[in-house]
Design an enzyme around this catalytic site. Structure first.
Site, PDB file in Angstrom:
ATOM      1  N   GLY A   1       0.812  -1.222   0.000  1.00  0.00           N
ATOM      2  CA  GLY A   1       0.000   0.000   0.000  1.00  0.00           C
ATOM      3  C   GLY A   1       0.848   1.277   0.000  1.00  0.00           C
ATOM      4  N   ASP A  14       6.909  -4.314   9.264  1.00  0.00           N
ATOM      5  CA  ASP A  14       5.467  -4.623   9.255  1.00  0.00           C
ATOM      6  C   ASP A  14       5.250  -5.904  10.059  1.00  0.00           C
ATOM      7  OD1 ASP A  14       2.670  -4.904   8.374  1.00  0.00           O
ATOM      8  OD2 ASP A  14       3.236  -3.640   6.677  1.00  0.00           O
ATOM      9  N   ASP A  45       5.533  -4.964  15.436  1.00  0.00           N
ATOM     10  CA  ASP A  45       4.149  -4.699  15.826  1.00  0.00           C
ATOM     11  C   ASP A  45       4.203  -3.376  16.574  1.00  0.00           C
ATOM     12  OD1 ASP A  45       1.698  -4.396  17.000  1.00  0.00           O
ATOM     13  OD2 ASP A  45       1.579  -6.427  17.790  1.00  0.00           O
ATOM     14  N   VAL A  46       3.666  -2.310  15.959  1.00  0.00           N
ATOM     15  CA  VAL A  46       3.836  -0.974  16.530  1.00  0.00           C
ATOM     16  C   VAL A  46       3.054  -0.775  17.828  1.00  0.00           C
ATOM     17  CG1 VAL A  46       4.370   0.112  14.302  1.00  0.00           C
ATOM     18  CG2 VAL A  46       2.001   0.123  15.148  1.00  0.00           C
ATOM     19  N   ASN A  54       3.693   4.947   9.385  1.00  0.00           N
ATOM     20  CA  ASN A  54       2.645   4.736   8.373  1.00  0.00           C
ATOM     21  C   ASN A  54       1.682   3.607   8.754  1.00  0.00           C
ATOM     22  OD1 ASN A  54       1.586   4.550   5.413  1.00  0.00           O
ATOM     23  ND2 ASN A  54       2.449   2.515   5.821  1.00  0.00           N
ATOM     24  N   TYR A 106     -11.878   5.707  13.630  1.00  0.00           N
ATOM     25  CA  TYR A 106     -10.815   6.041  12.674  1.00  0.00           C
ATOM     26  C   TYR A 106     -10.561   7.546  12.657  1.00  0.00           C
ATOM     27  CZ  TYR A 106      -8.003   5.905   8.394  1.00  0.00           C
ATOM     28  OH  TYR A 106      -6.984   6.028   7.485  1.00  0.00           O
ATOM     29  N   LYS A 114      -7.177   9.635  13.815  1.00  0.00           N
ATOM     30  CA  LYS A 114      -6.391  10.442  12.881  1.00  0.00           C
ATOM     31  C   LYS A 114      -6.344  11.917  13.304  1.00  0.00           C
ATOM     32  CE  LYS A 114      -5.033   7.129  10.124  1.00  0.00           C
ATOM     33  NZ  LYS A 114      -3.613   6.757  10.005  1.00  0.00           N
TER      34      LYS A 114
END
Ligand code: NAD
Length: 267
Positions: A14, A34, A72-73, A99, A164, A168
């Site tokens: 992506g 990722d 894994d953030v 990201n 969401y 953000k």
């Protein structure tokens, strides 16, 4: 960008992959980080796994230096390990791109507490944990930059998108706060706000299509989205790569939230 080291979370596919491509082509040394295993739990679309990371490295190594690491953030130790892997691969860290992100949507009455927690864990706490882990290395850099991938959903609320959009808006607030806090250390912090990009988030969750072929999926998506955008087309991962490259290299720019959205959002 030549020889600067960048770590891009959610870089297996992506938008993250588009940013990796732009950075590698500009001469940076890039680590894409990722999830390396399929995420467990109650999830409405698939996140990446090791095969996506492998594909990004395979494709992009034609253009320059790139490697992959698992992260894994939402886990502090995992963020520290990703930074350590970057330093061990390339000797330092100059640019962090936060990201990694997830979307879940639906009316608040039906929205589960676990979905709410998952969205905030990745989209907001993930920025905090990754930035904290990266800071000791970024402070050593003479050209440090952090780019948080927020969204136009962080500029205006939308129905069925409370989690969401909330996550953000938070990403933009975190960006502005850290820009002010880290300016004295010479670290620039900006947000990039993509408009509508035909990645898994849209094709598998927000606007799922019955088409099986990727080309047909892309055509249906473009037809559905184009009329809503002043510039007449959805955005692409390459558009995000170009904008991230700008934010990575603009020497006197910090604290901005740059819309790359074909005019859908102008504030
Ligand atoms: P995507 O689903 O293709 O990519 C997101 C990546 O994040 C995936 O590879 C996924 O595995 C990874 N990820 C998820 N949870 C993670 C975790 N805990 N640790 C590490 N990695 C994790 O979607 P995308 O559209 O490329 O999204 C990239 C970013 O852009 C996200 O932050 C998203 O919110 C943002 N964004 C996307 C759009 C759009 O239209 N697609 C618009 C605005 C903002």
């Amino acid at each position: 960008m030549r020889n600067r080291v960048a770590l891009i979370t959610g870089g297996a596919r992506g938008i993250g992959r588009g940013i990796a491509e732009a950075f590698v082509k500009a001469g940076a040394r890039v680590v894409v980080a990722d999830l390396a295993t399929r995420a467990d739990g109650d999830w409405s679309y698939d996140l990446s796994d090791a095969s996506d990371l492998d594909q990004t490295v395979r494709e992009q190594s034609a253009f320059g230096e790139i490697s992959a690491t698992a992260v894994d953030v939402t886990d502090a130790a995992s963020c520290a390990a990703a930074v350590a892997a970057t330093v061990s691969a390339y000797g330092g860290l100059d640019i962090l791109v936060n990201n990694a992100g997830v979307v879940q949507s639906g009316p608040i009455d039906d929205f589960s507490e676990s979905a709410w927690d998952n969205v905030f864990a990745v989209n907001t706490k993930g920025i905090f944990l990754m930035t904290k882990a990266a800071l000791p290395e970024l402070r050593k850099s003479t050209s440090a930059a952090i780019i948080n991938i927020a969204s136009i959903a962080g500029k205006k609320g939308h129905r069925n998108m409370a989690a969401y959009c909330g996550s953000k808006f938070a990403a933009i607030g975190i960006t502005q706060s850290l820009a002010a806090e880290l300016a004295g250390s010479g670290i620039r912090v900006n947000a990039l706000c993509p408009g509508i990009v035909g990645t898994a988030m849209w094709l598998e969750h927000l606007l799922p299509t019955n088409a099986l072929e990727p080309a047909q999926q892309a055509a249906e998506f473009e037809a559905a989205i184009s009329q809503t955008i002043p510039l007449g087309r959805p955005q692409t991962a390459a558009d995000m790569g170009a904008a991230a490259l700008y934010l990575a290299t603009a020497p006197n720019v910090t604290g901005v939230s740059l819309n790359v959205a074909g005019g859908i959002e102008m504030n």
